[in-house]
Structure formats: structure tokens, C-alpha cells
Motif scaffolding. Structure first.
Motif, PDB file in Angstrom:
ATOM      1  N   CYS A  52       0.845  -1.184   0.000  1.00 39.50           N
ATOM      2  CA  CYS A  52       0.000   0.000   0.000  1.00 39.50           C
ATOM      3  C   CYS A  52       0.884   1.237   0.000  1.00 39.50           C
ATOM      4  CB  CYS A  52      -0.905   0.000   1.224  1.00 39.50           C
ATOM      5  SG  CYS A  52      -1.770   1.565   1.387  1.00 39.50           S
ATOM      6  N   ASN A  53       0.655   2.064  -0.984  1.00 45.28           N
ATOM      7  CA  ASN A  53       1.398   3.309  -1.105  1.00 45.28           C
ATOM      8  C   ASN A  53       0.697   4.383  -0.270  1.00 45.28           C
ATOM      9  OD1 ASN A  53       2.682   5.642  -1.914  1.00 45.28           O
ATOM     10  ND2 ASN A  53       2.799   5.057  -4.068  1.00 45.28           N
ATOM     11  N   ALA A  54       1.237   4.630   0.902  1.00 50.44           N
ATOM     12  CA  ALA A  54       0.686   5.659   1.791  1.00 50.44           C
ATOM     13  C   ALA A  54       1.707   6.763   1.969  1.00 50.44           C
ATOM     14  CB  ALA A  54       0.294   5.045   3.131  1.00 50.44           C
ATOM     15  N   TYR A  60       2.538  -4.778   3.026  1.00 48.08           N
ATOM     16  CA  TYR A  60       3.223  -3.678   3.708  1.00 48.08           C
ATOM     17  C   TYR A  60       2.488  -2.388   3.404  1.00 48.08           C
ATOM     18  CZ  TYR A  60       7.225  -6.725   4.527  1.00 48.08           C
ATOM     19  OH  TYR A  60       8.043  -7.745   4.961  1.00 48.08           O
ATOM     20  N   VAL A  61       2.416  -1.520   4.402  1.00 50.18           N
ATOM     21  CA  VAL A  61       1.950  -0.155   4.165  1.00 50.18           C
ATOM     22  C   VAL A  61       3.182   0.726   4.282  1.00 50.18           C
ATOM     23  CG1 VAL A  61       0.458   1.722   4.936  1.00 50.18           C
ATOM     24  CG2 VAL A  61      -0.308  -0.650   5.190  1.00 50.18           C
ATOM     25  N   TYR A  62       3.528   1.405   3.209  1.00 47.94           N
ATOM     26  CA  TYR A  62       4.654   2.342   3.245  1.00 47.94           C
ATOM     27  C   TYR A  62       4.073   3.713   3.564  1.00 47.94           C
ATOM     28  CZ  TYR A  62       8.997   4.699   1.843  1.00 47.94           C
ATOM     29  OH  TYR A  62      10.149   5.454   1.818  1.00 47.94           O
ATOM     30  N   LEU A  63       4.251   4.122   4.813  1.00 46.53           N
ATOM     31  CA  LEU A  63       3.564   5.303   5.339  1.00 46.53           C
ATOM     32  C   LEU A  63       4.567   6.423   5.613  1.00 46.53           C
ATOM     33  CD1 LEU A  63       0.950   4.716   8.215  1.00 46.53           C
ATOM     34  CD2 LEU A  63       1.473   6.915   7.159  1.00 46.53           C
ATOM     35  N   ARG A  64       4.278   7.602   5.116  1.00 45.92           N
ATOM     36  CA  ARG A  64       5.242   8.691   5.254  1.00 45.92           C
ATOM     37  C   ARG A  64       5.445   9.103   6.717  1.00 45.92           C
ATOM     38  NH1 ARG A  64       2.768  14.190   4.295  1.00 45.92           N
ATOM     39  NH2 ARG A  64       4.632  14.691   3.117  1.00 45.92           N
ATOM     40  N   SER A  65       6.673   9.505   7.019  1.00 44.10           N
ATOM     41  CA  SER A  65       7.018   9.825   8.404  1.00 44.10           C
ATOM     42  C   SER A  65       6.369  11.126   8.878  1.00 44.10           C
ATOM     43  CB  SER A  65       8.539   9.924   8.550  1.00 44.10           C
ATOM     44  OG  SER A  65       9.045  10.963   7.725  1.00 44.10           O
ATOM     45  N   GLU A  66       5.870  11.920   7.929  1.00 47.95           N
ATOM     46  CA  GLU A  66       5.233  13.186   8.307  1.00 47.95           C
ATOM     47  C   GLU A  66       3.864  12.978   8.938  1.00 47.95           C
ATOM     48  OE1 GLU A  66       6.604  12.424   5.456  1.00 47.95           O
ATOM     49  OE2 GLU A  66       7.988  13.977   4.787  1.00 47.95           O
ATOM     50  N   TYR A  67       3.403  11.731   9.017  1.00 47.40           N
ATOM     51  CA  TYR A  67       2.071  11.420   9.542  1.00 47.40           C
ATOM     52  C   TYR A  67       2.143  10.600  10.834  1.00 47.40           C
ATOM     53  CZ  TYR A  67      -0.319  12.713   5.085  1.00 47.40           C
ATOM     54  OH  TYR A  67      -0.839  13.362   4.001  1.00 47.40           O
ATOM     55  N   VAL A 112       1.661  -6.193  -6.016  1.00 47.14           N
ATOM     56  CA  VAL A 112       0.660  -5.167  -6.278  1.00 47.14           C
ATOM     57  C   VAL A 112       1.083  -3.925  -5.505  1.00 47.14           C
ATOM     58  CG1 VAL A 112      -1.712  -4.427  -5.782  1.00 47.14           C
ATOM     59  CG2 VAL A 112      -1.284  -6.763  -6.594  1.00 47.14           C
ATOM     60  N   VAL A 113       1.205  -2.792  -6.184  1.00 44.57           N
ATOM     61  CA  VAL A 113       1.375  -1.526  -5.467  1.00 44.57           C
ATOM     62  C   VAL A 113       0.126  -0.700  -5.745  1.00 44.57           C
ATOM     63  CG1 VAL A 113       2.754   0.548  -5.076  1.00 44.57           C
ATOM     64  CG2 VAL A 113       3.875  -1.562  -5.821  1.00 44.57           C
ATOM     65  N   ASN A 114      -0.606  -0.385  -4.698  1.00 40.82           N
ATOM     66  CA  ASN A 114      -1.818   0.425  -4.840  1.00 40.82           C
ATOM     67  C   ASN A 114      -1.861   1.514  -3.787  1.00 40.82           C
ATOM     68  OD1 ASN A 114      -4.054  -2.177  -5.975  1.00 40.82           O
ATOM     69  ND2 ASN A 114      -3.589  -0.263  -7.018  1.00 40.82           N
ATOM     70  N   ASN A 115      -2.510   2.582  -4.169  1.00 37.54           N
ATOM     71  CA  ASN A 115      -2.723   3.690  -3.252  1.00 37.54           C
ATOM     72  C   ASN A 115      -3.721   3.305  -2.136  1.00 37.54           C
ATOM     73  OD1 ASN A 115      -4.885   6.251  -2.972  1.00 37.54           O
ATOM     74  ND2 ASN A 115      -2.737   6.737  -2.639  1.00 37.54           N
ATOM     75  N   VAL A 116      -3.650   4.015  -1.026  1.00 37.14           N
ATOM     76  CA  VAL A 116      -4.555   3.795   0.116  1.00 37.14           C
ATOM     77  C   VAL A 116      -6.022   3.813  -0.326  1.00 37.14           C
ATOM     78  CG1 VAL A 116      -5.390   4.772   2.311  1.00 37.14           C
ATOM     79  CG2 VAL A 116      -2.949   4.857   1.756  1.00 37.14           C
TER      80      VAL A 116
END
Ligand SMILES: Cc1cc2nc3c(=O)[nH]c(=O)nc-3n(C[C@H](O)[C@H](O)[C@H](O)COP(=O)(O)O)c2cc1C
Ligand code: SF4
Ligand code: FES
Lengths: 158, 512
Positions: free
Chosen positions: B176-178, B216-223, B302-306
Motif C-alpha cells: 500500500c502506497n501511503a 506492507y503499508v509504506y507510510l510517510r514519516s510526516e504522519y 501489487v502496489v496500490n494507493n490507500v
């Protein structure tokens, strides 16, 4: 806080790296954990991480230096991040940034001489509907006008 | 009688004082000896009304906002009835009533970390529907729904899943592209903080569909708030058997992890993200190979947006036709438009594709916060074009925006009033590209630096440099590997084309 000596850093970093090494793609989690533990990623940590992951020191350095988040030097006691991206610009973020830079007497990424605060730019905090936005040590602040900024500055310099 | 009071725990609400309000509610209740159940819900997305406090009544939930901590005693005095901040039933507020909430149906309604609440409001219906289906049937349903990637490129989700389902590999992944780096966007953040199980459910369904066992959720550190909520939600889902060796007790294995980014915008690009997740520099990979064939650790991925993934449960629960019934042309379903910048009513507005940009800006957003005329609207983040009022009749749709010389991207719209300086915005687009370039290709790495210099020359009165800027944009568009270098010309050229006077008029001050 006194700077821990190299052997102490090495022991801490080795423990962190060994614990996280079984992950798929462990390097970023390790760098985050080291920075959380030490406040930055000290130079002495790199050969240790490289050793645990069976990488070269240059590879670890290359990864660390690619990302804006990882710092080679300690930050101030507090970190103030000010959003400089478009939605915040539309609400006057440039003026907020200028005021913060002047009040703290530093440039972007700079730390005040007394070590109180480091000022960082950030490009969007996802608070674009209550812009301009800022973050102080992980706490979010929206609609930052002069008064709110001054209160934040007082807080970080206190 | 126990009062049920909702004070959002969403980051935007907290940025506007929701924690102080929640604390004031507790203190005031204690002082008065009133029993209160305080729920930190997600946000309804009406950010200009945050902190938006809701109270449960016999007639449903009524809203008050924006509430400051100092207002709380008076709200108690009024028995949470007649008060200057009263907004009436929350779902009757026009901004909310005009939406079609499919992906965000539960966001703001429920306690984000209560599985009981989640189930009571349709949660897990999609996964239950998917479990007995053959993988191919799930893929087919997603294909028929017309869902396209909400991360920006608009690629058909069903087709991507089909490719991964047919790929051979010892292990497959759902990623998941977060990374949500686009300025003006916060839909991913809002969903992860307000309805995290919806994303988890979507990822599990994706796993069933393609035969992936790990996510995996790749989640930005700004959140930081979203990171905390997602970690907690994954733990809860694992304990409840939604994740683990047998999904919901009977299904195949699927488990997932949250990974935190490190402040690089380019890591939202899917191949850069994969490198980052593998522990490398976030440099963009050339395609082919596609991530669907050789993605994370070289395996089918699979890479998909949230939002793409979080829209899957409702598609499975209500059927492909229901979802596809909304929309315009080849843009099916709903799109959560994020209204940001200089607007009176900022927030998230989910509706079927087809609304015009003008309706969103003038009508839904209510014009600017400053009350001045709208000058330009940037759609689709830092790589999106600036739209002048002449183009406000463009309807929200992938092809329609493309036809108007722009892109939807992740559906953020950033409004600027007439004080905006479009040369400055063009300069910033180049500056941002220079800061965030992964460094792999020269037109992006060097071109963006030259771009800043060229805009500065124009600002200094050298109008001959305008032609140079145009050529530079052509080079970047044609010679860049990914959309960071390739699409930076959108904001630059749209600013130049639609607002030429900002590039030729004598300037009061030299550019900083
Ligand atoms: C520079 C750049 C940044 C991107 N950032 C994001 C992002 O933050 N989130 C996202 O979902 N997609 C982002 N994308 C798009 C991804 O590459 C990819 O298309 C997307 O994750 C696929 O998911 P989808 O099909 O569900 O949209 C970005 C692309 C580029 C070129
Ligand atoms: S266009 Fe820029 S960001 Fe994209 S691959 Fe090339 S150098 Fe990297
Ligand atoms: S642009 Fe500043 S928070 Fe999004």
C-alpha cells in the motif's frame, strides 16, 4: 546529556540492528530506530549496521544520506517544522517562514546557538485544509498566524 | 443518562485544538458530575468546522463547531442544544449532505479502533463476500467496478491485479502506497486515521485475489498520527483473526506490517518506494520489469494507493455495478476531492466523478477564505497544472482533465486568490523538483536547477529567458524517467501560459 562514547553507541546500535535484521528490507527500520535512540545517526553507527547486515559502510551511508529524515548531527532539543508547500503558500506560509527564520536567527536546517531548537522545512503535513501548518516534535498545529507562531517560538525557546 | 460525545482525534482536528476540547469535556463533565462517554472519532472531513463536536441525541448526532475549549462549559449549560455554535444534525450540513460517501462512509462516524463499531457499520462485509469467491472472480469484480488507481496514474486496478495473479512467484506482496506527498492532499491520512480497518480489509481482499500472503503499508514519516493508528489497527486485526495464518478463521494466510518512510517525496513513485522498502536509496527503477512481475525483492507485487485499496471492500460488499453506477465516462465510482489552500470551506468531499472544478471551488468550497477573487487552482499536487477560471467548466474525470492540459493526480485542489504570483509558483515547482529529484536522470536533476535560475532571470526582467524556460520544460518532459521530472513542466507551463502577465510585468522586488 553527555555524548555516549563509541563503545556504548556500538553496543546499542548492534542490539537494534540485530533485533531488526530478520525483517524483509531492514535498513530503514534500523536507521529510524537508531535515530530514535540516539537523536541522530552517529558516524560510529554506520560500520556496525553494515557489519550486521553484511553491507559495505558506503552502502549504508549512501542510503542514510539519501533521505531527508536522517541526521548525521544531533538536532536541537526541539524540532520545529514549517510547511512550505503550495496549499500553505496559498495561505501565507512564506511570511510565516520568514518570521520564524528571523525570530530564531537561523537558516533552514539550522539550530539556535543555545541548542534549543532546530528549524526544518517540510513539504506538506496533510493539514492543507487548515493551512499554514507546522509541527513541533510530532505535535501538529494548523492555521499558523503571527500570534500562533510567536507562541510556538516562545515555547521552543522557553 | 450517559452523554455520548464525539471529539475527533484526526490530525487536522488536533491541529486546531481538538485535544484541548476533549480535555475540557472530561473536566467539565467531572465538575458537574455528569457521566460522559467520550469517543475520539475520525473527522467527517469538514475541516473548517473542526474541532467539530458531535453529541448523540434521540434524533441522531448533532454537531457543534468550530469548538474551542473555552466554549465547552457553555455547551454543557445549553444541554448541548440551543447554542451559537450549533450546526444541527451533522449529516444535514450541506457540504456533507451533497456527498456520496462510499470509501469514506465510516470515517468520522465510528471509533476508528473499535472493531465492533466497524462491523456494525458494514465493516468486513466485503471480505466475507470475497472469501468464498474464486480469486479470478474477485479480480473480475474489481475490473467491472471500473476502479482506477487513486494514487495519480489512474491505471485500472483490476488489470493490475490480474497481472499479479497470473505471475509466478514463491511469494507475492500487496504494498500500500501511503506516501501521500502531494501538497493539497490528505485523503490517505484521513482514511488511515479515521477508518484504518477499511484499508486492512482492502489489502486482505487484494491478497486473496492475487495469491499474496504478505502486505506492507509504506507510510510517510510526516504522519505520526496515522502511523500510530495503523500500528494499533494491525495489532487488533491480528488478534481478531482478520490477519494471520487463516484469514477470518477459514481463509488462506495474510499478514501485514507498517513501514515508515524517511521524508523523500520521490518514494511515492512505486519503484522508488520498492527500493526504499528494500532498504536501498529511493532511486526510481526503469520499467520493465513491472512491479507486477518483479516488484518487492524481485517478486510479483501489487502496489496500490490507500484509497484504491480502501475502496475495494465496498465494491465487494455492494457489487461492481453499484460502484460503477457512479461517475463519468471512463472514470467510474467516487473520488474524494480534497479542497485546500485559500478556501472558505476546506476539507474532503467524496462524490461521483463528473463535478466541474468550478462547482467545487465556487459552490462547495465557497470561494476563498480571504474573500478575494480566485486566481488559480492547482489540481493534482506539485506536478499538477494551475487552472485559470476559464477552465473551471472541466469536469472531474481522468480523460477530461487530461484534455484540459492537466491531471487529477490524487485529487487535491489548491486554491489561490488574486494575490498569488504565478512566476513565484513556477519557480517553486522547479525548486521542489530540484530538492526531491532522485538524481537518476539529467533533465530532472540538472534541468530543475537550471529552471530555478531561468525563472529568476525572467523575474529580473530578461523576457528572452521565457523561450529558454519553455525549451527546458520540453526537455524535462521528454527526457525524464518518471513523472517528477516529466510532469514538473505542468505547473510551470500552465502558470506561464495562463498568466503570462506575471512573467512579463516589471516586478516590484527581485525574486528572493
Ligand atoms: C514522483 C511521484 C510521486 C508519487 N507519489 C505517490 C504517492 O504519494 N502515493 C501514491 O499512491 N502514488 C504516488 N505516485 C504514483 C505511484 O507511482 C503509483 O502509480 C501508484 O502508487 C499506484 O497505485 P494506484 O494504481 O492505486 O494509484 C507517485 C508517482 C510519482 C512519479
Ligand atoms: S525524473 Fe527525476 S525523480 Fe524521476 S527518475 Fe529521473 S531523476 Fe529520478
Ligand atoms: S501543503 Fe502545507 S500541510 Fe499540505
Amino acid at each position: 546529556m553527555a555524548e555516549p562514547d563509541a563503545t556504548e553507541i556500538e553496543a546499542r546500535v548492534r542490539a537494534i540492528a540485530a533485533e531488526l535484521a530478520p525483517l524483509e528490507g531492514p535498513l530503514l527500520p534500523i536507521l529510524h530506530a537508531v535515530q530514535a535512540a540516539c537523536g541522530h545517526v552517529p558516524a560510529a553507527a554506520l560500520p556496525v549496521i553494515a557489519d550486521v547486515l553484511n553491507l559495505s559502510r558506503a552502502e549504508v551511508y549512501g542510503v542514510m544520506s539519501f533521505y531527508h529524515d536522517f541526521r548525521a548531527e544531533p538536532a536541537g532539543r526541539k524540532v520545529l517544522k514549517i510547511c512550505r508547500a503550495e496549499a500553505c503558500q496559498a495561505m501565507g506560509a512564506d511570511a510565516v517562514a520568514a518570521r520564524a527564520l528571523a525570530a530564531l536567527g537561523v537558516d533552514w536546517h539550522g539550530t539556535t546557538a543555545d541548542g534549543a531548537v532546530t528549524l526544518e522545512p517540510v513539504y506538506c503535513l496533510g493539514l492543507c485544509a487548515c493551512a499554514p501548518a507546522a509541527m513541533i516534535d510530532g505535535r501538529v498545529v494548523g492555521r499558523v498566524d503571527d500570534a500562533r507562531l510567536d507562541a510556538l517560538i516562545d515555547e521552543v525557546l522557553a | 443518562m450517559t452523554l455520548r460525545i464525539y471529539v475527533p482525534g484526526d490530525a487536522a482536528a488536533r491541529a486546531l485544538g481538538a485535544d484541548e476540547v476533549a480535555q475540557a469535556v472530561r473536566a467539565e463533565a467531572a465538575r458537574r458530575g455528569v457521566t460522559v462517554t467520550l469517543i475520539r472519532n475520525g473527522t467527517r472531513g469538514m475541516v473548517w468546522l473542526e474541532p467539530l463536536v458531535e453529541v448523540e441525541t434521540a434524533a441522531g448526532r448533532t454537531a457543534f463547531g468550530p469548538v474551542r475549549a473555552a466554549d465547552v462549559p457553555a455547551l454543557f449549560d445549553a444541554g448541548f442544544g440551543d447554542h451559537a455554535l450549533a450546526l444541527g444534525p451533522v449529516e444535514d450540513i450541506p457540504f456533507f449532505a451533497r456527498q456520496t460517501r462510499l470509501t469514506f462512509a465510516r470515517c468520522g462516524l465510528t471509533d476508528p479502533l473499535s472493531l465492533e463499531d466497524y462491523r456494525a457499520h458494514g465493516g468486513l462485509d466485503g471480505l466475507r463476500a470475497a472469501l468464498p469467491m474464486a480469486p479470478g472472480e474477485i479480480v473480475q469484480t474489481v475490473t467491472e467496478s471500473g476502479l482506477r488507481g487513486r494514487g495519480g496514474a489512474g491505471f485500472p486496478t483490476g488489470l493490475k491485479w490480474k497481472t499479479v495473479s497470473e505471475a509466478e512467484g514463491p511469494r507475492k506482496y500487496i504494498i500500500c502506497n501511503a506516501d501521500e506527498g502531494d501538497s493539497g492532499t490528505f485523503a490517505d491520512r484521513m482514511l488511515m486515521e479515521g477508518d484504518p480497518f477499511a484499508l486492512i480489509e482492502g489489502m486482505v481482499i487484494a491478497g486473496l485475489a492475487v495469491g499474496a500472503t504478505r502486505g506492507y503499508v509504506y507510510l510517510r514519516s510526516e504522519y505520526p498520527d496515522a502511523i500510530r493508528v495503523m500500528h494499533a489497527a494491525v495489532d487488533i486485526a491480528r488478534r481478531a483473526g482478520i490477519l494471520g495464518a487463516h484469514v477470518l478463521g477459514t481463509g488462506p494466510a495474510f499478514d501485514m506490517e507498517i513501514r515508515v518512510g524517511a521524508g523523500a517525496y520521490v518514494c511515492g513513485e512505486e519503484t522508488s518506494l520498492l527500493n526504499s522498502l528494500e532498504g536501498k536509496r529511493g532511486v526510481v527503477r526503469a520499467k520493465p520489469p513491472l512491479p507486477a512481475h518483479q516488484g518487492f525483492l524481485g517478486r510479483p507485487t501489487v502496489v496500490n494507493n490507500v484509497i484504491s485499496l480502501a475502496s475495494v471492500p465496498v465494491i465487494l460488499a455492494r457489487g461492481a455495478q453499484h460502484y460503477a453506477g457512479f461517475g463519468l465516462g471512463r472514470s467510474r465510482g467516487t473520488i474524494p476531492v480534497q479542497i485546500a489552500g485559500n478556501v472558505k470551506h476546506g476539507g474532503l468531499f467524496e462524490a461521483g466523478f463528473g463535478m466541474t472544478l468550478g462547482a467545487l471551488v465556487d459552490d462547495i468550497a465557497g470561494g476563498t477564505a480571504t474573500g478575494r477573487p480566485v486566481k488559480a487552482v492547482q489540481v493534482g499536487g506539485p506536478l499538477g497544472a494551475y487552472f485559470p477560471r476559464e477552465k473551471f467548466d472541466t469536469p472531474f474525470g481522468y480523460e477530461e482533465f487530461d484534455g484540459a492540459g492537466g491531471l487529477i493526480g490524487h485529487a487535491g485542489i489548491v486554491v489561490f486568490d488574486d494575490q498569488a504570483d504565478m512566476l513565484k509558483q513556477a519557480r517553486f515547482a522547479m525548486e521542489f523538483c530540484a530538492i526531491e529529484s532522485c538524481g537518476k536522470c539529467t533533465p530532472c536533476r540538472i534541468g530543475a536547477v537550471r529552471g530555478v535560475e531561468t525563472v529568476d532571470r525572467i523575474a529580473a526582467g530578461d523576457t528572452a529567458a521565457i523561450g529558454l524556460l519553455t525549451e527546458l520544460c520540453d526537455t524535462m518532459r521528454d527526457g525524464s524517467l518518471c513523472a517528477l521530472g516529466g510532469f514538473t513542466p505542468y505547473p510551470v507551463m500552465s502558470a506561464l501560459t495562463h498568466f503570462p502577465e506575471d512573467f512579463t510585468a516589471p516586478r516590484k522586488e527581485a525574486a528572493e
